[in-house]
Enzyme design. Structure first.
Site, PDB file in Angstrom:
ATOM      1  N   GLU A 195       8.732 -25.162  21.780  1.00  0.00           N
ATOM      2  CA  GLU A 195       9.408 -23.740  21.338  1.00  0.00           C
ATOM      3  C   GLU A 195       9.897 -23.180  22.842  1.00  0.00           C
ATOM      4  OE1 GLU A 195       8.463 -21.605  17.439  1.00  0.00           O
ATOM      5  OE2 GLU A 195       6.767 -21.936  18.117  1.00  0.00           O
ATOM      6  N   LYS A 222      11.268 -27.993   5.197  1.00  0.00           N
ATOM      7  CA  LYS A 222      12.619 -28.310   5.664  1.00  0.00           C
ATOM      8  C   LYS A 222      12.791 -29.719   5.102  1.00  0.00           C
ATOM      9  CE  LYS A 222      10.379 -26.174   9.793  1.00  0.00           C
ATOM     10  NZ  LYS A 222      11.481 -24.907  11.044  1.00  0.00           N
ATOM     11  N   LYS A 259       4.774 -22.894  23.283  1.00  0.00           N
ATOM     12  CA  LYS A 259       5.858 -22.137  23.509  1.00  0.00           C
ATOM     13  C   LYS A 259       6.318 -22.187  24.988  1.00  0.00           C
ATOM     14  CE  LYS A 259       4.212 -19.864  19.586  1.00  0.00           C
ATOM     15  NZ  LYS A 259       5.058 -19.580  18.943  1.00  0.00           N
ATOM     16  N   LYS A 290      -1.316 -19.695   5.868  1.00  0.00           N
ATOM     17  CA  LYS A 290      -1.694 -20.124   6.633  1.00  0.00           C
ATOM     18  C   LYS A 290      -1.878 -18.359   7.230  1.00  0.00           C
ATOM     19  CE  LYS A 290      -0.203 -21.633  11.267  1.00  0.00           C
ATOM     20  NZ  LYS A 290       1.646 -20.588  11.578  1.00  0.00           N
ATOM     21  N   HIS A 300       0.821 -27.850  10.468  1.00  0.00           N
ATOM     22  CA  HIS A 300       2.656 -28.404  10.354  1.00  0.00           C
ATOM     23  C   HIS A 300       2.206 -29.652  10.747  1.00  0.00           C
ATOM     24  CE1 HIS A 300       3.874 -24.109   9.683  1.00  0.00           C
ATOM     25  NE2 HIS A 300       3.566 -23.887  10.933  1.00  0.00           N
ATOM     26  N   HIS A 323       5.565 -24.413   5.591  1.00  0.00           N
ATOM     27  CA  HIS A 323       6.996 -24.229   5.199  1.00  0.00           C
ATOM     28  C   HIS A 323       7.650 -25.170   6.386  1.00  0.00           C
ATOM     29  CE1 HIS A 323       6.813 -22.276   9.431  1.00  0.00           C
ATOM     30  NE2 HIS A 323       7.243 -22.818  10.066  1.00  0.00           N
ATOM     31  N   ASP A 369      -2.273 -22.904  15.285  1.00  0.00           N
ATOM     32  CA  ASP A 369      -1.068 -21.741  15.000  1.00  0.00           C
ATOM     33  C   ASP A 369      -0.115 -23.528  14.588  1.00  0.00           C
ATOM     34  OD1 ASP A 369       0.075 -20.065  15.053  1.00  0.00           O
ATOM     35  OD2 ASP A 369       1.906 -20.964  16.080  1.00  0.00           O
ATOM     36  N   ARG A 413       0.779  -1.931  -0.325  1.00  0.00           N
ATOM     37  CA  ARG A 413      -0.402   0.189  -0.159  1.00  0.00           C
ATOM     38  C   ARG A 413       0.501   1.296   0.021  1.00  0.00           C
ATOM     39  NH1 ARG A 413      -4.757  -0.087   4.232  1.00  0.00           N
ATOM     40  NH2 ARG A 413      -3.442  -1.898   4.620  1.00  0.00           N
TER      41      ARG A 413
HETATM   42  C1  BG6 Z   1       4.526 -20.517  12.674  1.00  0.00           C
HETATM   43  C2  BG6 Z   1       3.977 -20.455  13.536  1.00  0.00           C
HETATM   44  O1  BG6 Z   1       3.757 -21.118  11.558  1.00  0.00           O
HETATM   45  O2  BG6 Z   1       5.837 -21.383  12.568  1.00  0.00           O
HETATM   46  C3  BG6 Z   1       4.566 -20.199  15.017  1.00  0.00           C
HETATM   47  O3  BG6 Z   1       2.890 -19.227  13.144  1.00  0.00           O
HETATM   48  C4  BG6 Z   1       6.209 -21.057  15.195  1.00  0.00           C
HETATM   49  O4  BG6 Z   1       3.912 -19.927  15.887  1.00  0.00           O
HETATM   50  C5  BG6 Z   1       6.534 -21.140  13.940  1.00  0.00           C
HETATM   51  O5  BG6 Z   1       6.688 -19.943  15.892  1.00  0.00           O
HETATM   52  C6  BG6 Z   1       7.678 -22.489  14.527  1.00  0.00           C
HETATM   53  O6  BG6 Z   1       8.063 -22.476  12.823  1.00  0.00           O
HETATM   54  P1  BG6 Z   1       9.574 -22.224  12.612  1.00  0.00           P
HETATM   55  O7  BG6 Z   1      10.429 -22.935  11.438  1.00  0.00           O
HETATM   56  O8  BG6 Z   1      11.022 -22.137  13.702  1.00  0.00           O
HETATM   57  O9  BG6 Z   1       9.986 -24.217  13.457  1.00  0.00           O
END
Ligand code: BG6
Length: 479
Positions: A213, A179, A328, A145, A237, A175, A232, A46
């Site tokens: 994490e 990996k 987390k 997502k 994932h 993503h 999430d 934008r």
């Molecule tokens: C994202 C989530 O899709 O993946 C995050 O929204 C998360 O909350 C992240 O931290 C983790 O990705 P990676 O590649 O660091 O394991």
């Protein structure tokens, strides 16, 4: 593999994902010669900015998010030369003509549109791209997502995208599929004769999938609090990891053959029972605030941790529990899949009960690699004592330090250009995963109960041990 010259239009090019992941990934691909001459990266956002101003932001992003060893002044200049910018109003008329004109300068370039924007803009942008004729039948559109918030919204989104793009043009990024070790899971399973005969409930006692994490949600609270760990991480994932671990061998390595098999796994999942789930929310500790502090919502019932016991109702897996956990603020950042095999049917050694059993551990991060836990004789004169040791296939040892493995986004963006959808989610997969997740999300909400608190730096709420413990199993340590 070389690719055809392309124009990648990044909507939301001034945003965080673009700066952190998309642009640095493309830069690294350029360093290895994968950005053919004549390719362009066209930022679209934008903000009213000149090309020079946008390039400046890209230069800063590369400075911040590309590893020092890859910061090469000449290469950065070359990369910036391929960068262009159009100020565009995603929901209005401004800028679309300019974008069309720019793209028409190179009619033979592959066109890909990366929608790195709020999900509410996916449908309006897709519609504009189609109505203006900017998107051709060969163009690809990339979305990421959240792909919906529940089954109904995911269906609506799929329907909106499909009004303007054919499924074969839609690239839904997860993503995790980019990996390196996740792809290796398919290689391990389907390129070796060794594992597949054992890959079923006759030989596999249990499977554990962990995505832990150490960071909290500070800074992302507004998004996260509406989402929670189930939406999430699990619905997308972890579901993908589960599918790749559990699926039948596809008849060929072809996008639809692979995705058909993944879809069958999701459809074979038993409905989740609330008693097979554990939700947690981290407390304050270690000098940092609690989840509630981080999201600024003292009444939040959103989970920052989920543990699940999942059953796959098919011939291969009936009777083998799959335990999933993600959260987390846990002990460490560790993602891995651990396939634990049954003990030998007859023991000839006295202390076999103290052994944990063979396990194949597929480590996604950090220290990507694959380890097979085997029992051997404890070396030395102490008699026939057994000890378990890892047969180690850590990639750092074989393929160089893990820093040299390509980032997930590098692989995935190049696959978009190549037109290879194998590592992207098909619309029906996303919907099936929501169909499975929805009832438990509703049940949690309706229960009115709060997630269990857990300490930062722990392995999650104490009840998560009951999930495995009630089957006589133990979680692997998060380390
Ligand atoms: C994202 C989530 O899709 O993946 C995050 O929204 C998360 O909350 C992240 O931290 C983790 O990705 P990676 O590649 O660091 O394991």
């Amino acid at each position: 593999i070389p690719v055809h010259p392309f124009d990648l239009v990044i909507f939301g090019a001034t945003g965080d994902l673009s700066h952190r992941k998309i642009l640095p990934s493309l830069y690294r691909r350029m360093l290895v010669g994968q950005m053919p001459a004549g390719s362009r990266l066209i930022g679209a956002a934008r903000s009213k900015m000149t090309r020079a101003e946008f390039r400046k932001t890209v230069r800063e992003a590369l400075g911040e998010f590309v590893e020092a060893k890859h910061q090469k002044p000449e290469a950065i200049e070359e990369f910036l030369n391929a960068i262009d910018y159009v100020a565009i109003d995603a929901t209005g008329d401004a800028g679309w003509g300019a974008l069309a004109k720019k793209l028409d300068e190179k009619p033979d370039n592959i066109r890909a549109f990366y929608l790195s924007v709020a999900p509410a803009l996916f449908a309006p942008i897709a519609a504009r791209l189609a109505q203006t004729g900017i998107a051709t039948p060969e163009s690809r559109i990339v979305v990421e997502k959240p792909l919906g918030h529940d089954l109904a919204s995911a269906k609506t989104l799929n329907a909106e995208l499909r009004k303007h793009f054919h499924e074969s043009q839609i690239y839904r990024i997860d993503h995790y599929l980019g990996k390196e070790t996740v792809q290796n899971l398919m290689a391990i399973r389907f390129a070796n004769a060794l594992f597949e005969p054992l890959w079923n409930s006759h030989y596999v006692e249990q499977v554990q999938i962990t995505v832990a994490e150490s960071i909290g949600v500070a800074g992302r609270g507004a998004y996260y609090d509406k989402s929670g760990a189930m939406r999430d991480m699990v619905q997308n994932h972890m579901m993908q990891l589960l599918c790749l671990t559990a699926m039948e061998p596809p008849s060929k390595f072809d996008p639809d053959a692979v995705r058909d098999e993944k879809l069958k796994v999701i459809r074979a999942l038993d409905p989740l029972k609330v008693s097979d789930t554990v939700r947690g929310q981290y407390r304050a500790g270690g000098g940092d605030g609690s989840y509630l502090d981080h999201v600024g919502n003292p009444a939040s019932r959103t989970e920052s941790f989920v543990g699940l016991r999942v059953h796959i109702a098919n011939w291969r897996w009936s009777g083998t529990p799959f335990y999933l956990r993600t959260g987390k603020k846990l002990t460490a950042r560790v993602s891995e899949i651990c396939v634990v095999f049954k003990h030998p049917p007859h023991t000839i050694f006295p202390q076999v009960d103290t052994l944990r059993g063979n396990a194949l551990i597929i480590r996604l991060q950090p220290n990507e690699g694959i380890t097979l836990r085997v029992a051997i004789k404890d070396p030395g004169p102490g008699g026939m004592r057994l000890v378990e040791v890892p047969l180690d296939m850590t990639f750092a040892g074989t393929l160089g330090p893990d820093g040299d493995l390509p980032e997930a986004y590098e692989r995935l963006i190049m696959d978009v250009i190549r037109g290879n959808q194998t590592l992207f989610m098909r619309g029906d997969e996303v919907e099936a995963a929501w169909e499975w997740a929805d009832p438990i999300l509703t049940a949690w909400e309706e229960s009115g109960s709060r997630p269990m608190p857990y300490d930062p730096g722990s392995a999650g709420p104490i009840d998560v041990y009951k999930l495995t413990g009630s089957d006589g199993h133990l979680w692997r340590e998060i380390a």
